[in-house]
Design a protein around this motif. Structure first.
Motif, short mmCIF file in Angstrom:
data_model
loop_
_atom_site.label_atom_id
_atom_site.label_comp_id
_atom_site.label_asym_id
_atom_site.label_seq_id
_atom_site.Cartn_x
_atom_site.Cartn_y
_atom_site.Cartn_z
N ILE A 50 35.15 51.14 47.45
CA ILE A 50 35.76 50.66 48.69
C ILE A 50 34.72 50.63 49.81
N ALA A 51 33.93 51.70 49.93
CA ALA A 51 32.89 51.73 50.95
C ALA A 51 31.89 50.59 50.76
N ALA A 52 31.60 50.26 49.51
CA ALA A 52 30.65 49.19 49.22
C ALA A 52 31.16 47.83 49.68
N GLN A 53 32.48 47.71 49.90
CA GLN A 53 33.07 46.47 50.43
C GLN A 53 33.08 46.45 51.95
N GLY A 54 32.52 47.49 52.58
CA GLY A 54 32.46 47.54 54.03
C GLY A 54 33.75 47.99 54.68
N VAL A 55 34.62 48.67 53.93
CA VAL A 55 35.90 49.14 54.44
C VAL A 55 35.82 50.64 54.73
N ASP A 56 36.38 51.08 55.85
CA ASP A 56 36.38 52.50 56.19
C ASP A 56 37.22 53.26 55.18
N VAL A 57 36.66 54.34 54.65
CA VAL A 57 37.36 55.09 53.61
C VAL A 57 37.04 56.58 53.74
N THR A 58 38.06 57.39 53.53
CA THR A 58 37.92 58.85 53.52
C THR A 58 38.35 59.37 52.16
N LEU A 59 37.52 60.21 51.57
CA LEU A 59 37.85 60.85 50.29
C LEU A 59 38.35 62.26 50.57
N VAL A 254 31.73 50.88 30.32
CA VAL A 254 33.01 50.63 30.99
C VAL A 254 33.42 51.77 31.92
N THR A 255 32.62 52.84 32.00
CA THR A 255 32.95 53.95 32.88
C THR A 255 33.08 53.48 34.33
N GLY A 256 34.20 53.78 34.95
CA GLY A 256 34.40 53.41 36.35
C GLY A 256 34.88 52.00 36.58
N ALA A 257 35.07 51.22 35.50
CA ALA A 257 35.50 49.83 35.68
C ALA A 257 36.88 49.76 36.32
N GLY A 258 37.79 50.63 35.88
CA GLY A 258 39.13 50.64 36.46
C GLY A 258 39.12 51.07 37.91
N ASP A 259 38.19 51.95 38.27
CA ASP A 259 38.08 52.41 39.65
C ASP A 259 37.56 51.29 40.55
N ALA A 260 36.58 50.53 40.04
CA ALA A 260 36.09 49.37 40.79
C ALA A 260 37.19 48.32 40.92
N PHE A 261 37.94 48.10 39.85
CA PHE A 261 39.06 47.16 39.88
C PHE A 261 40.05 47.57 40.98
N ALA A 262 40.39 48.86 41.03
CA ALA A 262 41.34 49.35 42.04
C ALA A 262 40.81 49.10 43.44
N THR A 267 41.26 46.45 48.63
CA THR A 267 40.61 45.88 49.81
C THR A 267 41.06 44.44 50.04
N ALA A 268 41.41 43.73 48.97
CA ALA A 268 41.92 42.36 49.13
C ALA A 268 43.37 42.37 49.58
N TRP A 269 44.21 43.11 48.86
CA TRP A 269 45.65 43.12 49.15
C TRP A 269 45.94 43.64 50.56
N LEU A 270 45.24 44.70 50.97
CA LEU A 270 45.50 45.31 52.26
C LEU A 270 45.05 44.45 53.44
N THR A 271 44.24 43.44 53.16
CA THR A 271 43.85 42.50 54.21
C THR A 271 44.60 41.18 54.10
N ALA A 278 44.08 38.82 45.08
CA ALA A 278 43.76 40.24 44.97
C ALA A 278 43.31 40.58 43.54
N LEU A 279 44.00 40.03 42.55
CA LEU A 279 43.60 40.26 41.16
C LEU A 279 42.22 39.68 40.87
N ASP A 280 41.94 38.51 41.42
CA ASP A 280 40.63 37.90 41.21
C ASP A 280 39.52 38.77 41.80
N ARG A 281 39.75 39.30 43.01
CA ARG A 281 38.74 40.18 43.62
C ARG A 281 38.57 41.43 42.79
N ALA A 282 39.67 41.98 42.29
CA ALA A 282 39.61 43.16 41.44
C ALA A 282 38.82 42.88 40.18
#
Length: 299
Positions: A50-59, A254-262, A267-271, A278-282
């Motif tokens: 999410i951060a890599a997409q330039g979106v503010d995120v808190t873990l 494939v490690t982390g692929a689902g996390d990147a998809f999410a 980030t697409a759906w929320l904007t 949104a699925l295409d961006r995922a």
């Protein structure tokens, strides 16, 4: 979607020991592999993407008061993730050994300090992020009894504050242990539920992915079933069905692929993107993830 733009991601922070096997695992003997130590954890990975997409995120999470915990927080901070992560003395930072081969990965997990995540910590993190508009929960938090209260509180507190919510179902084996009925009660009326085909089968039975998503939409307002190389399907309670094809890329890990998809989906759906966009961006971010070793975006 909510006008507040920050995304809160609640869940696990992990050290991944990723072994990309050169061939079939030779049980009781040696198998050549490319081995890498890196940051992991479903929630931490999603926050990083999410951060890599330039979106503010808190873990929001927990680590041990150890070198691994300090390293995990430092690397997330460097890539732009705000870390509301507590350190717990006497508990190790979680570790997962990942065996990756043949477009699949098998994980051996030590949950460690992730089990120390509390409802009180979640409340403090939410109070400290007044600009948050969405909360995304890694279901590992719900699937472990010790941290379940924190996961349930995260969803309840988000609703109280007017945030939209999403849950990633995490993993089929622990879902099977807790049972579909219990899990679907915990996530009832979340705005978005993400499952892969194995998780969907545990929760909805052995139907085609669109039918699984329709069945699960009785619990969640929107459901996305991830099908790996076969793409993904979105179903919501308005009878909207959208399908996206997977991207054709050389699969390295494939490690982390689902996390990147999410991350791409959120980030697409929320904007304001529609389900197909949104699925295409995922799918784009998921394809980026499988083309490299490790679970995080490359600098």
């Amino acid at each position: 979607m909510n006008h507040r733009s920050r995304i809160l991601v609640v869940g696990d922070v992990i050290t991944d020991v990723v072994a990309v096997l050169a061939g079939p695992l030779a049980t009781g003997s040696d198998t050549a592999a490319e081995i890498r130590f890196s940051g992991g954890g479903q929630a931490a990975n999603t926050a990083a993407w999410i951060a890599a997409q330039g979106v503010d995120v808190t873990l929001v999470g927990a680590v041990g008061d150890d070198e691994a915990g300090r390293d995990r927080v430092a690397e997330l901070t460097r890539i732009g993730v705000d870390c509301a992560v507590e350190r717990h003395e006497g508990y190790p930072t979680g570790t997962v050994v990942v065996l990756a081969a043949d477009r699949e990965r098998t994980m051996v997990s030590q949950r460690g300090a992730n089990l120390r995540l509390t409802a009180a910590h979640v409340d403090r993190a939410l109070a400290g992020a007044p600009d948050a508009g969405h909360l995304h929960l890694s279901a590992y938090t719900l699937l472990d009894a010790a941290s379940r209260g924190a996961g349930l509180r995260a969803l309840a507190a988000a609703r109280e504050r007017g945030l939209t919510t999403s849950v990633d179902a995490a993993s089929a084996a622990p879902l099977r242990r807790v049972g579909a009925a219990a899990f679907l009660t915990w996530v009832r009326d979340v705005d978005l539920l993400l499952v892969n085909t194995d998780e969907a089968t545990v929760l909805a039975g052995g139907m085609d992915p669109a039918a699984q998503a329709r069945a699960l939409s009785a619990a969640a307002r929107r459901v996305v079933v991830k099908q790996g190389a076969a793409g993904a399907v979105w179903v919501d309670r308005d009878a909207t069905v959208s399908v996206a094809a997977a991207r054709r890329v050389a699969v390295v890990d494939v490690t982390g692929a689902g996390d990147a998809f999410a991350a791409g989906l959120l980030t697409a759906w929320l904007t304001g993107a529609d389900p197909r966009a949104a699925l295409d961006r995922a799918a784009d971010l998921g394809a980026t993830a499988v083309a490299t070793v490790g679970a995080r975006p490359t600098p």
